[in-house]
Design a protein around this motif. Sequence first.
Motif, PDB file in Angstrom:
ATOM      1  N   ARG A 197       0.836  -1.032  -0.010  1.00 51.12           N
ATOM      2  CA  ARG A 197       0.089  -0.010  -0.011  1.00 51.12           C
ATOM      3  C   ARG A 197       0.787   1.236  -0.007  1.00 51.12           C
ATOM      4  NH1 ARG A 197      -4.270   0.174   4.768  1.00 51.12           N
ATOM      5  NH2 ARG A 197      -4.541   2.086   3.821  1.00 51.12           N
ATOM      6  N   THR A 198       2.051   1.077  -0.011  1.00 51.31           N
ATOM      7  CA  THR A 198       2.905   2.235   0.158  1.00 51.31           C
ATOM      8  C   THR A 198       2.958   2.999  -1.429  1.00 51.31           C
ATOM      9  OG1 THR A 198       5.052   1.251  -0.572  1.00 51.31           O
ATOM     10  CG2 THR A 198       4.488   1.525   1.796  1.00 51.31           C
ATOM     11  N   GLY A 199       2.870   2.282  -2.311  1.00 53.26           N
ATOM     12  CA  GLY A 199       3.039   3.072  -3.773  1.00 53.26           C
ATOM     13  C   GLY A 199       4.215   3.679  -3.926  1.00 53.26           C
ATOM     14  N   ALA A 200       5.242   2.983  -3.345  1.00 53.97           N
ATOM     15  CA  ALA A 200       6.600   3.453  -3.761  1.00 53.97           C
ATOM     16  C   ALA A 200       7.372   2.315  -3.691  1.00 53.97           C
ATOM     17  CB  ALA A 200       7.217   4.429  -2.523  1.00 53.97           C
ATOM     18  N   PRO A 201       8.641   2.585  -4.658  1.00 62.69           N
ATOM     19  CA  PRO A 201       9.470   1.354  -4.846  1.00 62.69           C
ATOM     20  C   PRO A 201      10.458   1.203  -3.482  1.00 62.69           C
ATOM     21  CG  PRO A 201      10.485   3.512  -5.864  1.00 62.69           C
ATOM     22  CD  PRO A 201       8.952   3.441  -5.250  1.00 62.69           C
ATOM     23  N   LEU A 202       9.816   0.168  -2.741  1.00 63.59           N
ATOM     24  CA  LEU A 202      10.635  -0.073  -1.732  1.00 63.59           C
ATOM     25  C   LEU A 202      10.987  -1.457  -1.358  1.00 63.59           C
ATOM     26  CD1 LEU A 202      10.988   0.769   1.622  1.00 63.59           C
ATOM     27  CD2 LEU A 202       8.608  -0.112   2.018  1.00 63.59           C
TER      28      LEU A 202
ATOM     29  N   ILE B 292      16.258  -4.127   7.300  1.00 64.46           N
ATOM     30  CA  ILE B 292      16.628  -3.051   6.506  1.00 64.46           C
ATOM     31  C   ILE B 292      15.565  -2.702   5.418  1.00 64.46           C
ATOM     32  CG2 ILE B 292      18.364  -2.195   5.182  1.00 64.46           C
ATOM     33  CD1 ILE B 292      20.433  -4.239   6.354  1.00 64.46           C
ATOM     34  N   GLU B 293      15.046  -1.335   5.513  1.00 66.33           N
ATOM     35  CA  GLU B 293      14.125  -0.922   4.415  1.00 66.33           C
ATOM     36  C   GLU B 293      14.669   0.172   3.547  1.00 66.33           C
ATOM     37  OE1 GLU B 293      11.052   0.783   6.823  1.00 66.33           O
ATOM     38  OE2 GLU B 293      10.253  -1.285   7.639  1.00 66.33           O
ATOM     39  N   VAL B 294      14.781  -0.137   2.312  1.00 64.04           N
ATOM     40  CA  VAL B 294      15.580   0.840   1.305  1.00 64.04           C
ATOM     41  C   VAL B 294      14.323   1.368   0.471  1.00 64.04           C
ATOM     42  CG1 VAL B 294      17.143   1.127  -0.351  1.00 64.04           C
ATOM     43  CG2 VAL B 294      17.514  -0.401   1.549  1.00 64.04           C
ATOM     44  N   LEU B 295      14.021   2.764   0.771  1.00 57.70           N
ATOM     45  CA  LEU B 295      13.216   3.570  -0.332  1.00 57.70           C
ATOM     46  C   LEU B 295      14.109   4.107  -1.405  1.00 57.70           C
ATOM     47  CD1 LEU B 295      10.288   4.517  -0.655  1.00 57.70           C
ATOM     48  CD2 LEU B 295      10.996   6.792   0.668  1.00 57.70           C
ATOM     49  N   ARG B 296      13.565   3.529  -2.797  1.00 59.13           N
ATOM     50  CA  ARG B 296      14.529   3.702  -3.595  1.00 59.13           C
ATOM     51  C   ARG B 296      13.881   5.023  -4.425  1.00 59.13           C
ATOM     52  NH1 ARG B 296      13.160  -1.348  -4.272  1.00 59.13           N
ATOM     53  NH2 ARG B 296      12.283  -1.040  -6.532  1.00 59.13           N
TER      54      ARG B 296
ATOM     55  N   ILE C  48      17.389   1.687   9.213  1.00 64.79           N
ATOM     56  CA  ILE C  48      17.620   0.137   9.601  1.00 64.79           C
ATOM     57  C   ILE C  48      17.219   0.115  11.129  1.00 64.79           C
ATOM     58  CG2 ILE C  48      19.630  -1.026  10.551  1.00 64.79           C
ATOM     59  CD1 ILE C  48      21.544   0.561   8.299  1.00 64.79           C
ATOM     60  N   THR C  49      16.344  -1.243  11.432  1.00 67.20           N
ATOM     61  CA  THR C  49      15.915  -1.223  12.540  1.00 67.20           C
ATOM     62  C   THR C  49      16.664  -2.293  13.331  1.00 67.20           C
ATOM     63  OG1 THR C  49      13.744  -0.649  11.409  1.00 67.20           O
ATOM     64  CG2 THR C  49      13.589  -1.636  13.837  1.00 67.20           C
ATOM     65  N   THR C  50      16.984  -2.077  14.677  1.00 69.27           N
ATOM     66  CA  THR C  50      17.717  -3.062  15.293  1.00 69.27           C
ATOM     67  C   THR C  50      16.766  -4.052  16.139  1.00 69.27           C
ATOM     68  OG1 THR C  50      17.835  -1.569  17.283  1.00 69.27           O
ATOM     69  CG2 THR C  50      19.565  -1.640  15.577  1.00 69.27           C
ATOM     70  N   ARG C  51      17.162  -5.133  16.449  1.00 73.54           N
ATOM     71  CA  ARG C  51      16.276  -6.131  17.394  1.00 73.54           C
ATOM     72  C   ARG C  51      15.928  -5.375  18.453  1.00 73.54           C
ATOM     73  NH1 ARG C  51      19.530 -11.766  15.951  1.00 73.54           N
ATOM     74  NH2 ARG C  51      19.116 -11.758  13.675  1.00 73.54           N
ATOM     75  N   ARG C  52      14.698  -6.041  19.194  1.00 79.94           N
ATOM     76  CA  ARG C  52      14.175  -5.837  20.440  1.00 79.94           C
ATOM     77  C   ARG C  52      14.016  -6.698  21.219  1.00 79.94           C
ATOM     78  NH1 ARG C  52      13.010  -1.526  16.904  1.00 79.94           N
ATOM     79  NH2 ARG C  52      13.008   0.634  17.740  1.00 79.94           N
ATOM     80  N   GLY C  53      13.984  -6.800  22.322  1.00 81.43           N
ATOM     81  CA  GLY C  53      13.475  -7.917  23.362  1.00 81.43           C
ATOM     82  C   GLY C  53      12.190  -8.175  23.264  1.00 81.43           C
TER      83      GLY C  53
END
Length: 241
Positions: free
Chosen positions: A124-129, A208-212, A230-235
Amino acid sequence: MRPLAFVLVLCAAHAAHAQSTTTVTGEISDPLGGRVVAATVTLLRDGQQIQQTTTDGDGVFTFREVPRNRYALHVDAAGFESRTTDPVFVSASGRNTFDVILSVGPLQESVVVTAAASELPQSRTGAPLTVIDSQTLEALNKPDVLEALRLVPGSHVVQTGQRGGPTSLFIRGGNSNFNKVLIDGVAANDIGGAFDFTQMADAGIERIEVLRQSNSVMYGTDALSGVVNITTRRGRTRIPQ
């Protein structure tokens, strides 16, 4: 005789009141002579509102039972500039007619720009992700983030010299200085500054999310080439495992 005298007094008072008030009417029109419908007309005395009405389908307004005094008219209408007339004396003899011509107001257009922070499905983002999750990172079995970024379509990872040299990311041919890099939502590079991915290991990274494409509305003016989030891990448990 007393009831008759009382009736005569009431009639005389009513006649005196009728003679001391009058009707104020007029037309509201545009510069070409067209009638302005649904204009708000306010009768003012010493800057205070006395009566208020709107024009009918013919652009005509009417105020009834207006006492003799000096009055001004204030007119508001959509698409026109507001106008307040000079005060004029309203007499009690006959009808007082005042016509007002409104000037066309400036064209107003509002542009609303919003940026939503809520999560959306990728479809649903409508973007190259491109999203690289933890399972992909584990299957890749590489120690550095830059190796995972090579999987992003349209991106080019350039490392200067031997392994460990400065590494830049070019998204769709854009300048590497205009990539916005975020770690857990916090900017990791300065505005207009490149980010060196050499020393960033993939250990502890959840995704890792890359919006192009550029997205300056949400991420600022330095997100002209793309965005790397970049999202790190959470407990997930109260007791570490």
